[in-house]
Design a protein around this motif. Structure first.
Motif, PDB file in Angstrom:
ATOM      1  N   GLU A 164       0.705  -1.154  -0.017  1.00 24.85           N
ATOM      2  CA  GLU A 164       0.027  -0.088  -0.120  1.00 24.85           C
ATOM      3  C   GLU A 164       0.890   1.241   0.054  1.00 24.85           C
ATOM      4  N   ASP A 165       1.878   1.407   0.743  1.00 24.60           N
ATOM      5  CA  ASP A 165       2.904   2.298   0.833  1.00 24.60           C
ATOM      6  C   ASP A 165       3.637   2.492  -0.648  1.00 24.60           C
ATOM      7  N   LEU A 166       3.856   1.327  -1.157  1.00 24.23           N
ATOM      8  CA  LEU A 166       4.419   1.418  -2.680  1.00 24.23           C
ATOM      9  C   LEU A 166       3.373   2.225  -3.768  1.00 24.23           C
ATOM     10  N   ALA A 167       2.279   1.548  -3.457  1.00 27.33           N
ATOM     11  CA  ALA A 167       0.988   2.382  -4.317  1.00 27.33           C
ATOM     12  C   ALA A 167       1.157   3.865  -4.074  1.00 27.33           C
ATOM     13  N   ASP A 168       1.117   4.483  -2.878  1.00 29.67           N
ATOM     14  CA  ASP A 168       0.884   5.729  -2.450  1.00 29.67           C
ATOM     15  C   ASP A 168       1.972   6.393  -3.008  1.00 29.67           C
ATOM     16  N   LEU A 169       3.294   5.999  -2.767  1.00 25.33           N
ATOM     17  CA  LEU A 169       4.613   6.488  -3.271  1.00 25.33           C
ATOM     18  C   LEU A 169       4.394   6.604  -4.714  1.00 25.33           C
ATOM     19  N   ALA A 170       4.174   5.739  -5.665  1.00 21.15           N
ATOM     20  CA  ALA A 170       3.972   5.535  -6.875  1.00 21.15           C
ATOM     21  C   ALA A 170       2.903   6.699  -7.560  1.00 21.15           C
ATOM     22  N   ARG A 171       1.899   6.965  -6.921  1.00 22.51           N
ATOM     23  CA  ARG A 171       0.841   7.944  -7.184  1.00 22.51           C
ATOM     24  C   ARG A 171       1.474   9.339  -6.816  1.00 22.51           C
ATOM     25  N   GLU A 172       2.718   9.463  -5.862  1.00 19.63           N
ATOM     26  CA  GLU A 172       3.316  10.537  -5.821  1.00 19.63           C
ATOM     27  C   GLU A 172       4.336  10.987  -7.007  1.00 19.63           C
ATOM     28  N   LYS A 173       4.823   9.995  -7.436  1.00 22.85           N
ATOM     29  CA  LYS A 173       6.096  10.075  -8.484  1.00 22.85           C
ATOM     30  C   LYS A 173       5.546  10.370  -9.694  1.00 22.85           C
ATOM     31  N   PHE A 174       4.407   9.593 -10.134  1.00 18.80           N
ATOM     32  CA  PHE A 174       3.823   9.640 -11.301  1.00 18.80           C
ATOM     33  C   PHE A 174       2.165   9.977 -11.595  1.00 18.80           C
ATOM     34  N   ASP A 175       1.925  10.383 -12.517  1.00 21.36           N
ATOM     35  CA  ASP A 175       0.596  10.796 -12.647  1.00 21.36           C
ATOM     36  C   ASP A 175      -0.364   9.709 -12.950  1.00 21.36           C
ATOM     37  N   LEU A 176      -0.825   8.913 -12.069  1.00 19.49           N
ATOM     38  CA  LEU A 176      -1.555   7.831 -12.048  1.00 19.49           C
ATOM     39  C   LEU A 176      -2.951   7.903 -11.774  1.00 19.49           C
ATOM     40  N   ARG A 177      -3.879   7.144 -12.316  1.00 22.16           N
ATOM     41  CA  ARG A 177      -5.378   7.096 -11.824  1.00 22.16           C
ATOM     42  C   ARG A 177      -5.731   5.888 -10.958  1.00 22.16           C
ATOM     43  N   TYR A 178      -4.904   4.781 -11.364  1.00 32.43           N
ATOM     44  CA  TYR A 178      -5.470   3.704 -10.761  1.00 32.43           C
ATOM     45  C   TYR A 178      -4.366   2.705 -10.520  1.00 32.43           C
ATOM     46  N   ILE A 179      -4.270   2.201  -9.569  1.00 34.63           N
ATOM     47  CA  ILE A 179      -3.072   1.046  -9.322  1.00 34.63           C
ATOM     48  C   ILE A 179      -3.669  -0.194  -8.798  1.00 34.63           C
ATOM     49  N   VAL A 180      -3.325  -1.079  -9.484  1.00 29.62           N
ATOM     50  CA  VAL A 180      -3.498  -2.629  -8.693  1.00 29.62           C
ATOM     51  C   VAL A 180      -2.170  -3.513  -8.602  1.00 29.62           C
ATOM     52  N   ILE A 181      -2.180  -3.839  -7.484  1.00 25.72           N
ATOM     53  CA  ILE A 181      -1.000  -4.663  -7.195  1.00 25.72           C
ATOM     54  C   ILE A 181      -1.635  -5.949  -6.326  1.00 25.72           C
ATOM     55  N   ILE A 182      -1.302  -7.261  -6.852  1.00 24.33           N
ATOM     56  CA  ILE A 182      -1.682  -8.471  -6.245  1.00 24.33           C
ATOM     57  C   ILE A 182      -0.448  -9.389  -6.362  1.00 24.33           C
ATOM     58  N   HIS A 183      -0.353  -9.942  -5.049  1.00 23.79           N
ATOM     59  CA  HIS A 183       0.670 -10.896  -5.151  1.00 23.79           C
ATOM     60  C   HIS A 183       0.151 -12.171  -4.450  1.00 23.79           C
ATOM     61  N   ARG A 184       0.572 -13.421  -4.998  1.00 24.26           N
ATOM     62  CA  ARG A 184       0.011 -14.609  -4.751  1.00 24.26           C
ATOM     63  C   ARG A 184       1.013 -15.008  -3.843  1.00 24.26           C
ATOM     64  N   LEU A 185       0.612 -15.947  -2.822  1.00 25.06           N
ATOM     65  CA  LEU A 185       1.287 -16.559  -1.659  1.00 25.06           C
ATOM     66  C   LEU A 185       1.131 -18.130  -1.998  1.00 25.06           C
ATOM     67  N   GLY A 186       2.128 -18.745  -1.369  1.00 26.37           N
ATOM     68  CA  GLY A 186       1.857 -20.429  -1.301  1.00 26.37           C
ATOM     69  C   GLY A 186       2.598 -20.882  -2.649  1.00 26.37           C
ATOM     70  N   GLU A 187       2.161 -22.063  -3.030  1.00 23.61           N
ATOM     71  CA  GLU A 187       2.868 -22.626  -4.256  1.00 23.61           C
ATOM     72  C   GLU A 187       2.155 -21.876  -5.550  1.00 23.61           C
ATOM     73  N   VAL A 188       3.176 -21.481  -6.638  1.00 24.52           N
ATOM     74  CA  VAL A 188       3.008 -20.959  -7.819  1.00 24.52           C
ATOM     75  C   VAL A 188       3.805 -21.787  -8.887  1.00 24.52           C
TER      76      VAL A 188
END
Lengths: 143, 81, 143, 81
Positions: free
Chosen positions: C64-88
């Motif tokens: 969430e911090d990364l998403a907020d920082l990215a919005r400060e650095k770049f002119d963004l409207r929408y950010i999605v970050i999904i990380h899967r855990l367990g076996e991939v």
């Protein structure tokens, strides 16, 4: 090791190729997609819709050339370039570019490079249809 | 010789047709064709200096010969994407 | 003008948020997505599957911090970050990052920046499960 | 004081538990905690110099006090993505 290229000009909303399966390759570690979307506001002008026209056979060949060049410049496994022609309303995609690669940097760099080149060389033109009823072909002149 | 030039976008709208027929010498170059096209109207005089000529679906340099061309197209500055 | 952030840790295959609609915003001209996928070959080692573990609440906050920082650095409207855990398993996505912006350069740069930072700071670890039956936590040491 | 340290990944596998309890002075810093953790085993002696300490889910500098911490975690080099 598969190298697949999918280049298409379409007259209807772009259907996204299945995101993981089509690019599936056990040597792929990164998949990146770019959608260019009709934006409402450019400067202080309000766009209702865009209309795209192309020299179709030349544009198709030019996009295929771009895909081949991208595969020479970057370590890519799969390239998709789809450009929509005709009317593309605000919020809809006019262009889709997708790449896959063993490492993410190649896909990121290839996406940006393909879009820069596409806008520089591929014989496709857009006509702005503004909310005030006026229309205008966009013929960018290098300054 | 008589040559049909494919027109697109603002050039097509200005001329009012998908193509225009022009007369050029048999040994004409792409540059000669562009010059001829720029004489068609005041609008074309402004636009053509920014256009490229495509011979058989490939961009041509000004010195390229148009002899044997199956298709010649005027390509205004592009704006895809 | 909407600014939306969607950050999620999931234990099952990543479901791609709808690509155009969720990011729909008439000021959006560019949408870019990145999928990090389990690769079979790294150097001369053959991977069967990866297993991801996290300090879950800290990882969620860090993303969430990364998403907020990215919005400060770049002119963004929408950010999605999904990380899967367990076996991939090989060929499946462990991470998905998506951005939208008025201009494409912001989305391209934000994707690359978010992935670099994610790999640098977010408390998630992967364990390689090699085809030869051995396993190994990946703890990259800066050289 | 006695302190529970959350463990992850190779550190957890080496210690064989999700956490380890250590004794530190009341005025101990994050750096003191890391030193203590590095004494737990030969493997930890190698790994801990590359680890960071997180206090209440935030990375802590070596001089940070652990007083009042609700949670302390050992964060080995990360490899998400």
């Amino acid at each position: 090791m598969t190298h697949r290229v999918h280049v298409e000009l379409v007259d209807n909303p772009i259907v996204v190729p299945s995101l993981i399966d089509d690019a599936n390759d056990p040597d792929v570690g990164a998949i990146a997609w770019f959608f260019g979307v009709t934006r409402r506001n450019t400067g202080d002008r309000v766009t209702d819709t865009l209309f795209y026209e192309a020299h179709r056979p030349m544009a198709k060949g030019s996009l295929e050339d771009l895909a081949d060049l991208a595969r020479e410049k970057f370590d890519l496994r799969y390239i998709v370039i789809i450009h929509r022609l005709g009317e593309v309303p605000v919020g809809q995609a006019s262009v889709l570019v997708g790449c896959s690669s063993p490492h993410r940097r190649d896909s990121f760099d290839a996406l940006a490079w393909i879009m820069d080149e596409l806008k520089r060389v591929v014989p496709i033109w857009k006509r702005e249809c503004y909310a005030d009823g006026t229309t205008e072909w966009v013929h960018p002149v290098e300054s | 010789m008589s040559l049909n030039i494919l027109l697109f976008a603002a050039a097509r709208d200005d001329i009012g047709s998908d193509y225009v027929e022009i007369d050029v010498p048999d040994d004409a170059t792409a540059g000669d064709v562009l010059n001829k096209l720029s004489e068609l109207s005041p609008f074309m005089a402004e636009l053509v200096p920014y256009c490229r000529l495509a011979i058989d679906e490939r961009y041509a340099v000004a010195s390229a010969s148009i002899q044997g061309a199956r298709e010649v197209a005027l390509i205004p500055p592009v704006s895809g994407g």
